[in-house]
Scaffold this motif. Structure first.
Motif, mmCIF file in Angstrom:
data_model
loop_
_atom_site.group_PDB
_atom_site.id
_atom_site.type_symbol
_atom_site.label_atom_id
_atom_site.label_comp_id
_atom_site.label_asym_id
_atom_site.label_seq_id
_atom_site.Cartn_x
_atom_site.Cartn_y
_atom_site.Cartn_z
ATOM 1 N N VAL A 1 0.854 -1.183 0.000
ATOM 2 C CA VAL A 1 0.000 0.000 0.000
ATOM 3 C C VAL A 1 0.894 1.239 0.000
ATOM 4 O O VAL A 1 1.801 1.354 0.831
ATOM 5 N N GLU A 2 0.632 2.154 -0.926
ATOM 6 C CA GLU A 2 1.390 3.405 -0.983
ATOM 7 C C GLU A 2 0.527 4.528 -0.416
ATOM 8 O O GLU A 2 -0.455 4.939 -1.039
ATOM 9 N N ARG B 1 -5.954 7.678 8.201
ATOM 10 C CA ARG B 1 -5.346 6.745 9.141
ATOM 11 C C ARG B 1 -3.980 7.287 9.531
ATOM 12 O O ARG B 1 -3.276 7.868 8.694
ATOM 13 N N PRO B 2 -3.564 7.061 10.782
ATOM 14 C CA PRO B 2 -2.217 7.503 11.176
ATOM 15 C C PRO B 2 -1.153 6.704 10.437
ATOM 16 O O PRO B 2 -1.363 5.529 10.109
ATOM 17 N N ARG C 1 -0.911 -2.513 8.959
ATOM 18 C CA ARG C 1 0.546 -2.511 9.104
ATOM 19 C C ARG C 1 1.105 -1.105 8.926
ATOM 20 O O ARG C 1 2.074 -0.722 9.578
ATOM 21 N N LEU C 2 0.493 -0.300 8.051
ATOM 22 C CA LEU C 2 0.959 1.060 7.844
ATOM 23 C C LEU C 2 0.718 1.946 9.056
ATOM 24 O O LEU C 2 1.440 2.920 9.273
ATOM 25 N N SER C 3 -0.316 1.630 9.834
ATOM 26 C CA SER C 3 -0.699 2.500 10.948
ATOM 27 C C SER C 3 -0.175 2.043 12.298
ATOM 28 O O SER C 3 -0.203 2.802 13.263
#
Length: 343
Positions: free
Chosen positions: A6-7, A27-28, A66-68
């Motif tokens: 995800v970018e 999202r953070p 996972r990004l947040s």
């Protein structure tokens, strides 16, 4: 595992970010001060159009989470940190020989700590393109007195050893180093993985193909940003499987290593893809040739302003390590960024 990436796009900071997250529009990013409102979804070689978070299809929740999620701390102080470069070598591309004498290196390290350096990265072997390797014993002879001097005179400092040799890693950790920074991501020395699995230190995994002597021939990519993230992700998995806990891991995209100047620019432009790895990020752009090509500044030691400008995008990750030669300037830049974007 890294087939889907995800970018994150459309960053907000401070109160705007918190408000957008509270209202469900954002999202953070890595539990830091930034939040993202849009994404591009990358599955294999296929990239989706830009879309708001509300339009993300089912099946991508794990990647978004996972990004947040909070990142691993890497065994270094929390929050963004400046990582000061202390090369104890006669042939570094930028300041080779400047700190080759142990007492000069110790004085330089103490000065960095005094102005706010969070981590001192001490190296005894140059890894510039085409550099000549040294034996582990030669490397240790260079860094040992510097480690000892800094541990004695700055016991509060976090010391990192920049090495690809397990012998130097083991001795440096025994001498008080808290972090191992390996430009080969633990590929060079087979003994490095089991050694570090049995320790309790931070580990920096850097992306590189080949060796410092051969890497330029491997700078061939279809999508440099995605390939670097996926190859680094493979090294993260290898480290985890060997028994190195995730909270000890940090990742460095390896600007200038097995990448052309144009590829480095693309990698920097799309650096937020690194958030997919769930590890603290190290940016090491200081004085590199790519900055000279971007600015027209020929001498490496004259590229500190460019180094600061190139390093600050990493602040979006919340708790990056910014690895630089000019520590006072980078500390100032980091603090200005925090004052602008934190509240």
């Amino acid at each position: 595992m890294w087939h889907k990436l995800v970018e994150p796009v459309g960053l907000l900071y401070g109160q705007m970010a918190r408000d957008a997250v509270a209202r469900g529009f954002a999202r953070p990013l890595m539990d830091g001060p930034a939040a993202f409102t849009h994404v591009r979804l990358i599955e294999g070689t296929v990239t989706s159009p830009l879309m708001p978070l509300a339009d993300v299809p089912k099946g991508w929740e794990a990647e978004l989470h996972r990004l947040s999620a909070p990142t691993s701390h890497g065994m270094v102080p929390p929050g963004p940190q400046v990582m000061g470069i202390l090369n104890v070598t006669p042939d570094s591309f930028s300041n080779g020989g400047q700190h080759f004498q142990a007492e000069e290196a110790i004085k330089a390290g103490l000065a960095m700590v005094e102005v706010g350096c969070g981590v001192l990265d001490i190296g005894g072997e140059s890894t510039r393109p085409g550099s000549s390797p040294v034996t582990p014993e030669q490397e240790w002879a260079r860094v040992a007195p510097v480690l000892a001097g800094l541990r004695a005179r700055a016991p509060q400092a976090t010391l990192s050893i920049d090495t690809r040799h397990s012998l130097v890693m083991a001795r440096a950790l025994s001498a008080g180093a808290a972090v191992v920074n390996d430009v080969t991501a633990l590929r060079h020395d087979p003994a490095a993985l089991p050694l570090l699995a049995a320790q309790n230190c931070g580990v920096v995994l850097m992306h590189m193909r080949g060796t410092p002597q051969t890497m330029e021939r491997y700078a061939v990519y279809d999508d440099v940003a995605c390939e670097v993230v996926r190859e680094l992700g493979q090294r993260v998995q290898v480290a985890l499987q060997a028994g190195i806990a995730r909270e000890r891991l940090m990742v460095d995209p390896g600007f200038g290593f097995a990448k052309t100047a144009a590829q480095n620019v693309v990698l920097l432009r799309r650096c937020l893809l690194l958030a997919n790895l769930g590890c603290r990020v190290v940016f090491a752009l200081s004085r590199k040739r790519m900055l000279g090509e971007m600015t027209g500044v020929a001498r490496a030691e004259d590229r500190d302003a460019a180094s600061m400008a190139a390093s600050l995008p990493a602040m979006a990750f919340g708790a990056p390590l910014l690895r630089v030669h000019d520590v006072p300037a980078m500390v100032q830049g980091m603090r200005v960024w925090q004052a602008i974007c934190r509240d």
